[in-house]
Design a protein around this motif. Structure first.
Motif, PDB file in Angstrom:
ATOM      1  N   TRP A 140       0.797  -1.231   0.000  1.00 30.48           N
ATOM      2  CA  TRP A 140       0.000   0.000   0.000  1.00 30.48           C
ATOM      3  C   TRP A 140       0.830   1.281   0.000  1.00 30.48           C
ATOM      4  O   TRP A 140       0.301   2.361  -0.271  1.00 30.48           O
ATOM      5  CB  TRP A 140      -0.953   0.025   1.206  1.00 30.48           C
ATOM      6  N   ASP A 141       2.129   1.173   0.306  1.00 25.76           N
ATOM      7  CA  ASP A 141       2.975   2.367   0.403  1.00 25.76           C
ATOM      8  C   ASP A 141       4.030   2.343  -0.701  1.00 25.76           C
ATOM      9  O   ASP A 141       5.072   1.691  -0.556  1.00 25.76           O
ATOM     10  CB  ASP A 141       3.647   2.417   1.777  1.00 25.76           C
ATOM     11  N   PRO A 142       3.802   3.054  -1.809  1.00 25.54           N
ATOM     12  CA  PRO A 142       4.756   3.008  -2.929  1.00 25.54           C
ATOM     13  C   PRO A 142       6.081   3.692  -2.619  1.00 25.54           C
ATOM     14  O   PRO A 142       7.064   3.486  -3.339  1.00 25.54           O
ATOM     15  CB  PRO A 142       4.009   3.748  -4.055  1.00 25.54           C
ATOM     16  N   GLN A 143       6.131   4.488  -1.540  1.00 26.43           N
ATOM     17  CA  GLN A 143       7.351   5.222  -1.201  1.00 26.43           C
ATOM     18  C   GLN A 143       8.295   4.445  -0.287  1.00 26.43           C
ATOM     19  O   GLN A 143       9.433   4.858  -0.078  1.00 26.43           O
ATOM     20  CB  GLN A 143       6.992   6.556  -0.529  1.00 26.43           C
ATOM     21  N   ILE A 144       7.831   3.315   0.261  1.00 24.87           N
ATOM     22  CA  ILE A 144       8.645   2.620   1.248  1.00 24.87           C
ATOM     23  C   ILE A 144       9.836   1.926   0.589  1.00 24.87           C
ATOM     24  O   ILE A 144       9.720   1.305  -0.463  1.00 24.87           O
ATOM     25  CB  ILE A 144       7.795   1.594   2.048  1.00 24.87           C
ATOM     26  N   ALA A 145      11.013   2.078   1.197  1.00 34.53           N
ATOM     27  CA  ALA A 145      12.229   1.422   0.704  1.00 34.53           C
ATOM     28  C   ALA A 145      12.655   0.298   1.635  1.00 34.53           C
ATOM     29  O   ALA A 145      13.171  -0.728   1.188  1.00 34.53           O
ATOM     30  CB  ALA A 145      13.361   2.442   0.560  1.00 34.53           C
ATOM     31  N   SER A 146      12.454   0.485   2.941  1.00 38.29           N
ATOM     32  CA  SER A 146      12.783  -0.580   3.903  1.00 38.29           C
ATOM     33  C   SER A 146      12.067  -0.319   5.219  1.00 38.29           C
ATOM     34  O   SER A 146      11.804   0.828   5.588  1.00 38.29           O
ATOM     35  CB  SER A 146      14.304  -0.670   4.149  1.00 38.29           C
ATOM     36  N   VAL A 147      11.741  -1.403   5.900  1.00 41.54           N
ATOM     37  CA  VAL A 147      11.178  -1.359   7.254  1.00 41.54           C
ATOM     38  C   VAL A 147      11.777  -2.525   8.017  1.00 41.54           C
ATOM     39  O   VAL A 147      11.745  -3.659   7.539  1.00 41.54           O
ATOM     40  CB  VAL A 147       9.642  -1.511   7.264  1.00 41.54           C
ATOM     41  N   ARG A 197       3.722  -5.662  22.401  1.00 44.28           N
ATOM     42  CA  ARG A 197       4.873  -5.536  21.508  1.00 44.28           C
ATOM     43  C   ARG A 197       5.503  -4.164  21.692  1.00 44.28           C
ATOM     44  O   ARG A 197       4.802  -3.161  21.836  1.00 44.28           O
ATOM     45  CB  ARG A 197       4.449  -5.719  20.048  1.00 44.28           C
ATOM     46  N   LEU A 198       6.831  -4.108  21.709  1.00 45.92           N
ATOM     47  CA  LEU A 198       7.560  -2.835  21.811  1.00 45.92           C
ATOM     48  C   LEU A 198       8.953  -3.021  21.231  1.00 45.92           C
ATOM     49  O   LEU A 198       9.581  -4.061  21.438  1.00 45.92           O
ATOM     50  CB  LEU A 198       7.641  -2.368  23.268  1.00 45.92           C
ATOM     51  N   GLY A 199       9.400  -2.031  20.510  1.00 43.88           N
ATOM     52  CA  GLY A 199      10.742  -2.107  19.953  1.00 43.88           C
ATOM     53  C   GLY A 199      11.113  -0.836  19.225  1.00 43.88           C
ATOM     54  O   GLY A 199      10.297   0.077  19.070  1.00 43.88           O
ATOM     55  N   ILE A 200      12.373  -0.777  18.796  1.00 51.02           N
ATOM     56  CA  ILE A 200      12.884   0.356  18.029  1.00 51.02           C
ATOM     57  C   ILE A 200      13.046  -0.093  16.581  1.00 51.02           C
ATOM     58  O   ILE A 200      13.687  -1.111  16.304  1.00 51.02           O
ATOM     59  CB  ILE A 200      14.223   0.852  18.589  1.00 51.02           C
ATOM     60  N   GLY A 201      12.432   0.651  15.676  1.00 51.76           N
ATOM     61  CA  GLY A 201      12.460   0.285  14.269  1.00 51.76           C
ATOM     62  C   GLY A 201      13.122   1.337  13.405  1.00 51.76           C
ATOM     63  O   GLY A 201      13.287   2.495  13.809  1.00 51.76           O
ATOM     64  N   TYR A 202      13.474   0.916  12.211  1.00 50.39           N
ATOM     65  CA  TYR A 202      14.153   1.792  11.250  1.00 50.39           C
ATOM     66  C   TYR A 202      13.400   1.747   9.926  1.00 50.39           C
ATOM     67  O   TYR A 202      13.024   0.666   9.452  1.00 50.39           O
ATOM     68  CB  TYR A 202      15.597   1.340  11.054  1.00 50.39           C
ATOM     69  N   VAL A 203      13.163   2.918   9.351  1.00 47.61           N
ATOM     70  CA  VAL A 203      12.401   3.033   8.107  1.00 47.61           C
ATOM     71  C   VAL A 203      13.152   3.933   7.134  1.00 47.61           C
ATOM     72  O   VAL A 203      13.703   4.968   7.538  1.00 47.61           O
ATOM     73  CB  VAL A 203      11.002   3.639   8.362  1.00 47.61           C
ATOM     74  N   THR A 204      13.188   3.549   5.871  1.00 51.11           N
ATOM     75  CA  THR A 204      13.686   4.440   4.825  1.00 51.11           C
ATOM     76  C   THR A 204      12.636   4.534   3.727  1.00 51.11           C
ATOM     77  O   THR A 204      11.912   3.581   3.463  1.00 51.11           O
ATOM     78  CB  THR A 204      15.019   3.951   4.210  1.00 51.11           C
ATOM     79  N   THR A 205      12.572   5.709   3.114  1.00 51.08           N
ATOM     80  CA  THR A 205      11.624   5.920   2.012  1.00 51.08           C
ATOM     81  C   THR A 205      12.378   6.308   0.748  1.00 51.08           C
ATOM     82  O   THR A 205      13.497   6.819   0.800  1.00 51.08           O
ATOM     83  CB  THR A 205      10.600   7.012   2.359  1.00 51.08           C
TER      84      THR A 205
END
Length: 338
Positions: free
Chosen positions: A158-165, A191-199
């Protein structure tokens, strides 16, 4: 008598103005305390990565902020039921004194999102606070909705801009988070954690990256709050190695899901995202809105399910896992699983 009437109307006007100003002050005051405390006052919990501890935020401040802009979250935390209908019949509907603008408004169920609200330049941070409301058919399963956002394969749908999650540092034991939250004061943290996202870069901005803490709070009635907030700059050592992109910042994110029937639920999605790079909000806001609409279009299709759907397969697998768990819990062992 006429003089008294004029005096009464004037007094009523001033009282109403005082209440509005007080409400606005209290709403803004909810955002004055930092989410992450000073280093010396910080509590930590181990992650599943050896040697990496997760700094616990000020959960009272975090959930106060969420409740200030999300009436449905207030309803869930107050352990009340009924969704948007209950809000319409209570004092929890926008009692915050904030200046919300209505961007879209239609009958619930006609579109994946039936209401969109906005506060421009919220808290002078340069980006708007956006609020989306949706009423969907299907079972209220918070983990599935969170998966749309946190799982890369689902996010791509659904997210065309997502590069990584990726979830870099999940907490080792959610019980530690629940202790810091005050033992189910804000539901049960599953659930709890630290995540990294790039677009990806687009016509408005270059590639972006984010380092966020996210979590899921579950409530006894089946409601849940999926939340997230950007980590501070002092946490940059947690970023993965490699070339750095322009930093975007999610000042606040939350999605509250609440059952409204055996196979229906309401969802309220709030987001204040600073895309970084001094790009004006009037350019980035339409892109954000269209992206969130795409998320709810995907959610509507997924939760409508049906025989043989991804949702049906998930529910079947969960039922099988629950059955096996009960067998082992009762110490019957796998030999009795027939």
């Amino acid at each position: 008598m006429k003089t008294f009437s004029i005096y009464f109307r004037s007094l009523h006007h001033h009282l109403m103005m005082a209440l509005i100003l007080r409400s606005s002050y209290e709403a803004c005051n909810a955002f004055m305390t930092p989410i992450f405390n000073a280093v010396a006052l910080t509590a930590r919990a181990p992650s599943k990565t050896l040697g990496v501890e997760i700094e616990m935020p000020n959960f009272d401040e975090l959930f106060q902020r969420i409740q200030t802009v999300s009436p449905l979250a207030r309803l869930a935390i107050a352990k009340k039921e009924g969704g948007f209908t209950a809000l319409d019949n209570s004092n929890l509907q926008d009692s915050d004194g904030l200046n919300w603008k209505t961007l879209e408004n239609s009958k619930a169920g006609q579109k994946p999102i039936h209401q969109i609200h906005k506060i421009d330049n919220f808290l002078d941070l340069g980006s708007p606070m956006l609020r989306f409301r949706s009423s969907l058919e299907g079972p209220c399963i918070g983990e599935r909705f969170a998966n749309f956002i946190m799982d890369f394969e689902e996010r791509k749908k659904w997210d065309p801009q997502i590069a990584s999650v990726c979830e870099l540092y999940p907490i080792y034991d959610t019980d530690a988070a629940n202790i810091h939250m005050g033992f189910c004061k804000y539901g049960d943290c599953s659930r709890l954690g630290i995540g990294y996202v790039t677009t990806k870069p687009n016509f408005v901005s270059s590639a972006r990256e984010q380092l966020t803490m996210c979590g899921i709070q579950d409530f006894p009635d089946g409601s849940c709050i999926i939340w997230g907030t950007e980590m501070d700059d002092r946490h940059n050592h947690l970023l993965p190695k490699g070339e750095r992109n322009q930093r975007a910042r999610t000042h606040l994110f939350a999605t509250t899901l609440m059952p409204t029937g055996p196979n229906t639920f309401d969802a309220e999605y709030i987001l204040q995202l600073d895309c970084g790079g001094n790009i004006p909000a009037f350019l980035t806001t339409p892109v954000i809105i269209e992206t969130v609409k795409s998320l709810f279009t995907h959610a509507k299709k997924y939760f409508s399910g049906g025989e043989g759907s991804e949702l049906a397969k998930y529910i079947t697998s969960q039922q099988q896992m629950d059955f096996l768990h009960r067998l082992f819990t009762e110490k019957k062992g796998i030999l009795f699983a027939t």
